[in-house]
Design a protein around this motif. Structure first.
Motif, PDB file in Angstrom:
ATOM      1  N   ALA A  63       3.559  -0.977  10.022  1.00  0.00           N
ATOM      2  CA  ALA A  63       3.301  -0.614   8.628  1.00  0.00           C
ATOM      3  C   ALA A  63       2.117   0.344   8.544  1.00  0.00           C
ATOM      4  CB  ALA A  63       3.032  -1.865   7.808  1.00  0.00           C
ATOM      5  N   THR A  64       1.129   0.082   9.371  1.00  0.00           N
ATOM      6  CA  THR A  64      -0.058   0.954   9.379  1.00  0.00           C
ATOM      7  C   THR A  64       0.313   2.379   9.760  1.00  0.00           C
ATOM      8  OG1 THR A  64      -1.547  -0.860   9.928  1.00  0.00           O
ATOM      9  CG2 THR A  64      -2.266   1.341  10.479  1.00  0.00           C
ATOM     10  N   ASP A  65       1.082   2.513  10.826  1.00  0.00           N
ATOM     11  CA  ASP A  65       1.441   3.852  11.285  1.00  0.00           C
ATOM     12  C   ASP A  65       2.282   4.585  10.246  1.00  0.00           C
ATOM     13  OD1 ASP A  65       0.114   3.026  13.489  1.00  0.00           O
ATOM     14  OD2 ASP A  65       1.792   3.150  14.881  1.00  0.00           O
ATOM     15  N   GLU A  66       3.188   3.864   9.626  1.00  0.00           N
ATOM     16  CA  GLU A  66       4.035   4.500   8.607  1.00  0.00           C
ATOM     17  C   GLU A  66       3.191   4.936   7.423  1.00  0.00           C
ATOM     18  OE1 GLU A  66       6.496   5.134   5.223  1.00  0.00           O
ATOM     19  OE2 GLU A  66       5.179   3.417   5.384  1.00  0.00           O
ATOM     20  N   LYS A  67       2.273   4.086   7.027  1.00  0.00           N
ATOM     21  CA  LYS A  67       1.361   4.427   5.930  1.00  0.00           C
ATOM     22  C   LYS A  67       0.593   5.698   6.252  1.00  0.00           C
ATOM     23  CE  LYS A  67      -2.686   2.289   3.619  1.00  0.00           C
ATOM     24  NZ  LYS A  67      -3.488   1.036   3.582  1.00  0.00           N
ATOM     25  N   CYS A  68       0.148   5.813   7.486  1.00  0.00           N
ATOM     26  CA  CYS A  68      -0.638   6.975   7.886  1.00  0.00           C
ATOM     27  C   CYS A  68       0.197   8.248   7.925  1.00  0.00           C
ATOM     28  CB  CYS A  68      -1.290   6.733   9.244  1.00  0.00           C
ATOM     29  SG  CYS A  68      -2.689   5.603   9.154  1.00  0.00           S
ATOM     30  N   ILE A  69       1.399   8.151   8.407  1.00  0.00           N
ATOM     31  CA  ILE A  69       2.214   9.365   8.455  1.00  0.00           C
ATOM     32  C   ILE A  69       2.601   9.775   7.038  1.00  0.00           C
ATOM     33  CG2 ILE A  69       4.526   8.392   8.725  1.00  0.00           C
ATOM     34  CD1 ILE A  69       5.093  10.542  10.752  1.00  0.00           C
ATOM     35  N   ASP A  70       2.762   8.816   6.156  1.00  0.00           N
ATOM     36  CA  ASP A  70       3.040   9.143   4.760  1.00  0.00           C
ATOM     37  C   ASP A  70       1.844   9.872   4.158  1.00  0.00           C
ATOM     38  OD1 ASP A  70       4.861   8.899   2.487  1.00  0.00           O
ATOM     39  OD2 ASP A  70       3.308   7.642   1.597  1.00  0.00           O
ATOM     40  N   LEU A  71       0.662   9.374   4.424  1.00  0.00           N
ATOM     41  CA  LEU A  71      -0.549  10.041   3.945  1.00  0.00           C
ATOM     42  C   LEU A  71      -0.644  11.457   4.508  1.00  0.00           C
ATOM     43  CD1 LEU A  71      -3.117   7.109   4.245  1.00  0.00           C
ATOM     44  CD2 LEU A  71      -2.414   8.251   2.137  1.00  0.00           C
ATOM     45  N   ALA A  72      -0.317  11.583   5.783  1.00  0.00           N
ATOM     46  CA  ALA A  72      -0.397  12.897   6.418  1.00  0.00           C
ATOM     47  C   ALA A  72       0.596  13.874   5.795  1.00  0.00           C
ATOM     48  CB  ALA A  72      -0.136  12.773   7.917  1.00  0.00           C
ATOM     49  N   MET A  73       1.789  13.373   5.490  1.00  0.00           N
ATOM     50  CA  MET A  73       2.804  14.248   4.901  1.00  0.00           C
ATOM     51  C   MET A  73       2.452  14.653   3.483  1.00  0.00           C
ATOM     52  SD  MET A  73       6.373  12.651   6.128  1.00  0.00           S
ATOM     53  CE  MET A  73       7.141  13.762   4.962  1.00  0.00           C
ATOM     54  N   ARG A  74       1.801  13.731   2.778  1.00  0.00           N
ATOM     55  CA  ARG A  74       1.498  13.996   1.385  1.00  0.00           C
ATOM     56  C   ARG A  74       0.220  14.800   1.210  1.00  0.00           C
ATOM     57  NH1 ARG A  74       2.627  11.387  -2.621  1.00  0.00           N
ATOM     58  NH2 ARG A  74       0.479  10.802  -3.005  1.00  0.00           N
ATOM     59  N   ALA A  75      -0.572  14.914   2.275  1.00  0.00           N
ATOM     60  CA  ALA A  75      -1.840  15.646   2.171  1.00  0.00           C
ATOM     61  C   ALA A  75      -1.578  17.126   1.938  1.00  0.00           C
ATOM     62  CB  ALA A  75      -2.641  15.435   3.446  1.00  0.00           C
ATOM     63  N   GLU A  76      -2.423  17.710   1.132  1.00  0.00           N
ATOM     64  CA  GLU A  76      -2.324  19.164   0.934  1.00  0.00           C
ATOM     65  C   GLU A  76      -3.241  19.816   1.953  1.00  0.00           C
ATOM     66  OE1 GLU A  76      -3.722  19.661  -2.957  1.00  0.00           O
ATOM     67  OE2 GLU A  76      -2.371  18.165  -3.814  1.00  0.00           O
ATOM     68  N   GLY A  77      -2.672  20.702   2.726  1.00  0.00           N
ATOM     69  CA  GLY A  77      -3.473  21.361   3.752  1.00  0.00           C
ATOM     70  C   GLY A  77      -3.691  20.448   4.938  1.00  0.00           C
ATOM     71  N   PRO A  78      -4.387  20.946   5.932  1.00  0.00           N
ATOM     72  CA  PRO A  78      -4.602  20.183   7.156  1.00  0.00           C
ATOM     73  C   PRO A  78      -5.438  18.944   6.908  1.00  0.00           C
ATOM     74  CG  PRO A  78      -5.784  22.284   7.219  1.00  0.00           C
ATOM     75  CD  PRO A  78      -4.995  22.266   5.959  1.00  0.00           C
ATOM     76  N   LEU A  79      -5.132  17.920   7.636  1.00  0.00           N
ATOM     77  CA  LEU A  79      -5.793  16.625   7.470  1.00  0.00           C
ATOM     78  C   LEU A  79      -6.547  16.285   8.752  1.00  0.00           C
ATOM     79  CD1 LEU A  79      -5.878  13.977   5.662  1.00  0.00           C
ATOM     80  CD2 LEU A  79      -3.973  13.208   7.069  1.00  0.00           C
ATOM     81  N   THR A  80      -7.820  15.966   8.612  1.00  0.00           N
ATOM     82  CA  THR A  80      -8.576  15.594   9.813  1.00  0.00           C
ATOM     83  C   THR A  80      -8.428  14.105  10.075  1.00  0.00           C
ATOM     84  OG1 THR A  80     -10.607  15.052   8.620  1.00  0.00           O
ATOM     85  CG2 THR A  80     -10.289  17.347   9.252  1.00  0.00           C
ATOM     86  N   ALA A  81      -8.744  13.715  11.301  1.00  0.00           N
ATOM     87  CA  ALA A  81      -8.647  12.308  11.670  1.00  0.00           C
ATOM     88  C   ALA A  81      -9.594  11.474  10.804  1.00  0.00           C
ATOM     89  CB  ALA A  81      -8.976  12.134  13.159  1.00  0.00           C
ATOM     90  N   GLY A  82     -10.777  11.987  10.578  1.00  0.00           N
ATOM     91  CA  GLY A  82     -11.752  11.243   9.778  1.00  0.00           C
ATOM     92  C   GLY A  82     -11.285  11.035   8.346  1.00  0.00           C
ATOM     93  N   ARG A  83     -10.717  12.088   7.770  1.00  0.00           N
ATOM     94  CA  ARG A  83     -10.200  11.990   6.406  1.00  0.00           C
ATOM     95  C   ARG A  83      -9.065  10.968   6.343  1.00  0.00           C
ATOM     96  NH1 ARG A  83     -10.820  11.571   1.369  1.00  0.00           N
ATOM     97  NH2 ARG A  83      -9.247  12.492   0.015  1.00  0.00           N
ATOM     98  N   LEU A  84      -8.260  10.943   7.389  1.00  0.00           N
ATOM     99  CA  LEU A  84      -7.174   9.967   7.445  1.00  0.00           C
ATOM    100  C   LEU A  84      -7.736   8.544   7.484  1.00  0.00           C
ATOM    101  CD1 LEU A  84      -4.189   9.313   7.618  1.00  0.00           C
ATOM    102  CD2 LEU A  84      -4.270   9.717  10.080  1.00  0.00           C
ATOM    103  N   ALA A  85      -8.861   8.378   8.167  1.00  0.00           N
ATOM    104  CA  ALA A  85      -9.510   7.066   8.212  1.00  0.00           C
ATOM    105  C   ALA A  85      -9.941   6.654   6.804  1.00  0.00           C
ATOM    106  CB  ALA A  85     -10.716   7.107   9.149  1.00  0.00           C
ATOM    107  N   GLU A  86     -10.534   7.600   6.064  1.00  0.00           N
ATOM    108  CA  GLU A  86     -10.947   7.307   4.679  1.00  0.00           C
ATOM    109  C   GLU A  86      -9.746   6.913   3.831  1.00  0.00           C
ATOM    110  OE1 GLU A  86     -13.044  10.421   2.677  1.00  0.00           O
ATOM    111  OE2 GLU A  86     -14.244  10.871   4.456  1.00  0.00           O
ATOM    112  N   LEU A  87      -8.728   7.758   3.875  1.00  0.00           N
ATOM    113  CA  LEU A  87      -7.562   7.544   3.016  1.00  0.00           C
ATOM    114  C   LEU A  87      -6.863   6.227   3.327  1.00  0.00           C
ATOM    115  CD1 LEU A  87      -6.036  11.141   3.012  1.00  0.00           C
ATOM    116  CD2 LEU A  87      -7.166   9.983   1.105  1.00  0.00           C
ATOM    117  N   SER A  88      -6.794   5.913   4.614  1.00  0.00           N
ATOM    118  CA  SER A  88      -6.057   4.704   4.996  1.00  0.00           C
ATOM    119  C   SER A  88      -6.925   3.461   4.933  1.00  0.00           C
ATOM    120  CB  SER A  88      -5.509   4.870   6.415  1.00  0.00           C
ATOM    121  OG  SER A  88      -6.590   4.997   7.325  1.00  0.00           O
ATOM    122  N   GLY A  89      -8.244   3.672   4.896  1.00  0.00           N
ATOM    123  CA  GLY A  89      -9.137   2.519   4.893  1.00  0.00           C
ATOM    124  C   GLY A  89      -9.348   1.927   6.278  1.00  0.00           C
TER     125      GLY A  89
END
Lengths: 151, 151
Positions: free
Chosen positions: B38-64
DNA sequence: GTTGAACATCTTAGCCGCTAAGACAATTGG
DNA sequence: CCAATTGTCTTAGCGGCTAAGATGTTCAAC
């Protein structure tokens, strides 16, 4: 739909994904606020939404967890005072999970904010418009459940 | 809202919770179908929905998640071929997460079924009704985000 | 330039929840 | 009754998560 403009569908698709993402964030926030894991929050939500008593095994099915995992979930929820184990008098193998507190107490302020948010939104629409929205929601839920979830 | 009948609010509240539960089930199903947690799917969804490039750190923030956990998430997603690590040429400390496949390929049939479900639902409404629904969705998303999520 | 502080990601140790398999208790069917 | 089935709990082992620190990069001050 026959004459659906591609842009319209694209916009609605975006709304769906946005709602979906917000829902996931909401559940994450509720869980954090309650000091529970996402799994535990998911399970208590299932328990609250269940009609009638819910057995541990049924909770395993609904949540997709193994029965062993559900034992741990109920242990933690019981220890935290959210639910109570009750042996089924008619079948003493079964363990019924009883939620021991109400919605507002449980989800606290976050739940109340969601409720206020809904009231505010609905306030922008007249009776006839609300009927359209209600019809949409009913259809959306039924269709999505039938075509996507229950398959 | 002033004249909101309690029963109306109750019905809409039920719709919200139902939608919410279906959304959680949907994500669970998508993750299972893709062979991801579930975590990985949540993260890939966040990555797909992000506008522009997404950094690893930003992904950490978004996913908690912690940054360490995100490293693992990206490892698994990269190994499974869903994303790619790209060093940011302007700041080589950063790792950009690039989704390497499209929506339909990624989510496969389940995503297509959700799309068909949406088309079917929208097909039951005329243009004027769709406008009401669209206004509702926009308001609902904005209000919920402002009052519940971003606080 | 050089240096030090801040920053972004990765690594590691330890913890905790999950799965799978099996144990135990209760029920059901023949 | 006895065997098979059902429902929950227990346990071992695996794997992901957090927290803390290591590594590599940038930036500002001088």
């Amino acid at each position: 739909m026959f004459n659906m403009e591609p842009e319209v569908l694209e916009r609605f698709t975006w709304y769906m994904r946005e709602q979906s993402a917000l829902t996931v964030m909401f559940h994450t926030k509720v869980a954090a606020r309650m000091g529970l894991s996402a799994t535990d929050e998911k399970c208590i939500d299932l328990a609250m939404r269940a009609e009638g008593p819910l057995t541990a095994g049924r909770l395993a099915e609904l949540s997709g967890l193994s029965t062993g995992a559900v034992t741990g979930v109920i242990d933690r929820l019981e220890h935290a005072g959210f639910v109570r184990r009750v042996r089924d008098p008619h079948d003493r193998r079964k363990v019924l999970v009883e939620v021991t507190i109400g919605d507002v107490e449980k989800f606290g302020q976050l739940f109340e904010e969601a409720r206020q948010s809904l009231i505010e939104v609905l306030g922008h629409f007249g009776d006839d418009e609300l009927q359209v929205i209600e019809r949409y929601l009913q259809l959306q839920i039924a269709t999505f459940r039938a075509r996507v979830i229950d398959t």
